[in-house]
Design an enzyme around this catalytic site. Structure first.
Site, mmCIF file in Angstrom:
data_model
loop_
_atom_site.group_PDB
_atom_site.id
_atom_site.type_symbol
_atom_site.label_atom_id
_atom_site.label_comp_id
_atom_site.label_asym_id
_atom_site.label_seq_id
_atom_site.Cartn_x
_atom_site.Cartn_y
_atom_site.Cartn_z
ATOM 1 N N ASP A 207 0.834 -1.205 0.000
ATOM 2 C CA ASP A 207 0.000 0.000 0.000
ATOM 3 C C ASP A 207 0.871 1.258 0.000
ATOM 4 O OD1 ASP A 207 -2.191 -1.602 0.113
ATOM 5 O OD2 ASP A 207 -2.490 -1.394 2.277
HETATM 6 N N1 URA Z 1 -1.479 -5.722 3.963
HETATM 7 C C1 URA Z 1 -1.905 -4.454 3.946
HETATM 8 O O1 URA Z 1 -2.949 -4.130 4.507
HETATM 9 N N2 URA Z 1 -1.166 -3.526 3.297
HETATM 10 C C2 URA Z 1 0.006 -3.824 2.688
HETATM 11 O O2 URA Z 1 0.658 -2.950 2.121
HETATM 12 C C3 URA Z 1 0.447 -5.159 2.703
HETATM 13 C C4 URA Z 1 -0.315 -6.084 3.349
#
Ligand code: URA
Length: 230
Positions: free
Chosen positions: A102
């Site tokens: 993310d």
């Molecule tokens: N899970 C999440 O919520 N975000 C990420 O970036 C990776 C795994």
């Protein structure tokens, strides 16, 4: 592509020529004589016929990046910097990301031009653990551990997550190992307890560990041993 098809697609080889060349041991792939007509030829393979190059083989490329928060795991984005902007490499359009993070997640990101390699790394069937350090807004209860092991029902995908291992480090920090990579998976898992994830950092993907000498935003090529681990 199969080696016999690769050869017979070249104007100089009929199907019979290709077969005979293989039987006679005149074809080498990546330095080794290959007689198996089914041998897989990839864009990265170097194919020789009597030591004459039929295909030089494109270099395969593998990089480990310490993704900083605030950049997008995409190759292009109209608004924000992308992880590819952090790479000073030619032909970046040939590269792709093996396992997105993310926007605000930091940590280990692998980038390559080798689709088979990245599929081995990310496909759920291989069940490679991805390990995250998590910081949360609310205290993390010891009862979380069993729920992570049992799995969370994700209504959107209509599935229950695979057993995950949660190790509580202190009231607001835990180390989590998951074998899948569902959309916002870690945040949704903690969301079950109404506990917001404040910081998320990926430390490892299977055997590949983020190099501690890489500052956020820095990257390096993987070494030969690391590439072979996947
Ligand atoms: N899970 C999440 O919520 N975000 C990420 O970036 C990776 C795994």
């Amino acid at each position: 592509m199969r080696l016999d098809r690769f050869l017979s697609n070249l104007p100089r080889f009929s199907r019979k020529d290709a077969r005979l060349a293989l039987i006679a041991g005149r074809v080498k792939v990546d330095g080794l004589t290959v007689r198996d007509p089914h041998h897989e030829v990839r864009e990265f393979s170097c194919v020789l016929f009597d030591d004459e190059a039929l295909q030089a083989g494109k270099p395969s490329r593998y990089y480990m990046l310490h993704k900083p928060p605030g950049c997008v795991s995409a190759t292009v984005d109209p608004q924000h910097p992308t992880v590819l902007d952090l790479l000073d490499e030619p032909d970046k359009h040939e590269l792709h990301i093996a396992g997105r993070l993310d926007f605000n997640t930091s940590g280990l990101m692998l980038i390559t031009n080798d689709g088979q390699w990245s599929r081995r790394l990310t496909q759920p069937a291989t069940k490679l653990p991805k390990v995250y350090l998590v910081e949360t807004e609310q205290p993390i209860g010891e009862h979380y551990v069993q729920k992570f092991a049992d799995g969370f029902y994700f209504a959107f995908e209509d599935l229950t997550t695979q057993p995950a291992q949660l190790v509580v480090l202190d009231a607001h920090h835990a180390r989590l190992s998951i074998v899948e990579g569902r959309y916002h998976q870690v945040k949704r898992m903690f969301g079950y307890f109404d506990n917001k994830v404040l910081n998320l950092h990926r430390e490892r993907m299977g055997p590949l560990v983020l190099d501690s000498t890489l500052e956020p935003g820095q990257y390096r090529p993987l070494d030969a041993a690391e590439i072979l681990m996947i």
